[in-house]
Design a protein around this motif. Structure first.
Motif, PDB file in Angstrom:
ATOM      1  N   ASP A 183       0.840  -1.198   0.000  1.00 38.43           N
ATOM      2  CA  ASP A 183       0.000   0.000   0.000  1.00 38.43           C
ATOM      3  C   ASP A 183       0.872   1.243   0.000  1.00 38.43           C
ATOM      4  N   THR A 184       1.601   1.454  -1.062  1.00 34.13           N
ATOM      5  CA  THR A 184       2.582   2.523  -1.026  1.00 34.13           C
ATOM      6  C   THR A 184       2.132   3.808  -1.690  1.00 34.13           C
ATOM      7  N   GLY A 185       1.119   3.758  -2.521  1.00 37.53           N
ATOM      8  CA  GLY A 185       0.749   4.971  -3.243  1.00 37.53           C
ATOM      9  C   GLY A 185       1.893   5.400  -4.130  1.00 37.53           C
ATOM     10  N   LYS A 186       2.372   6.621  -3.974  1.00 38.68           N
ATOM     11  CA  LYS A 186       3.485   7.112  -4.790  1.00 38.68           C
ATOM     12  C   LYS A 186       4.794   7.196  -4.008  1.00 38.68           C
ATOM     13  N   GLU A 187       4.811   6.657  -2.781  1.00 37.46           N
ATOM     14  CA  GLU A 187       6.035   6.689  -1.981  1.00 37.46           C
ATOM     15  C   GLU A 187       6.542   5.275  -1.755  1.00 37.46           C
ATOM     16  N   GLU A 222      10.543   7.556  -4.275  1.00 42.79           N
ATOM     17  CA  GLU A 222       9.308   7.848  -4.989  1.00 42.79           C
ATOM     18  C   GLU A 222       9.047   6.757  -6.019  1.00 42.79           C
TER      19      GLU A 222
END
Length: 166
Positions: free
Chosen positions: A146-150, A162
């Motif tokens: 669940d990292t998104g954009k990081e 990133e």
């Protein structure tokens, strides 16, 4: 075409793990910046499309070793490691800084970087275990659930990054 999933350093001063030319061949390459030498292990035909693999590349005083699914598939007596690569200017997961941004067409579940050379037994014992991020010698630990954009590093070092692309 190159598909490095681990690319640390810069041209002729790097530690690389991934595929090149033949997508079924796994390669672990270490360039000794001080001596201008390439040291590598190639496990020919070991990878196949649509399968998950646990890959461990170990380097240091015991030489270079490459493991797939907890089994040793190749070794090289070269005893260098990160410190021999030079500046360490670029650090990529799933991106090739040699070929001007060639991306990995595949998936990465997690990446672990240790300051100690793990044994085959240690690799097998923990390869499917989720870590807490505080183990002895654990320098970086990135999980991609669940990292998104990081790309968050779960260790106290916080080598966060990133995520780019799809």
């Amino acid at each position: 075409q190159f598909a490095w999933f681990f690319d640390f350093g810069e041209r002729s001063k790097a530690m690389l793990v991934g595929c090149d030319r033949n997508p079924n061949d796994l390669r672990f390459s270490l360039y000794d910046e001080k001596k201008g030498q390439l040291h590598q292990i190639v496990a020919a035909g070991i990878l196949s499309e649509g399968e998950w693999f646990h890959i461990a590349a170990v380097s240091g005083k015991g030489g270079m070793k490459l493991y797939v699914n907890g089994v040793l598939v190749g070794e090289n007596p070269y005893d260098g490691s990160f410190s021999r690569t030079g500046s360490g200017a670029n650090n990529y997961l799933g991106l090739d800084n040699w070929a001007k941004g060639e991306i990995l067409y595949g998936q990465i579940d997690e990446v672990r970087v240790w300051s100690i050379a793990k044994t085959e037994k240690q690799i097998r014992e923990t390869m499917i275990t989720t870590l807490r991020g505080d183990g002895p010698g654990l320098v970086g630990y990135w999980r991609f659930e669940d990292t998104g954009k990081e790309a968050s590093d779960s260790t106290k070092n916080h080598y966060d990054g990133e995520l780019f692309g799809d």
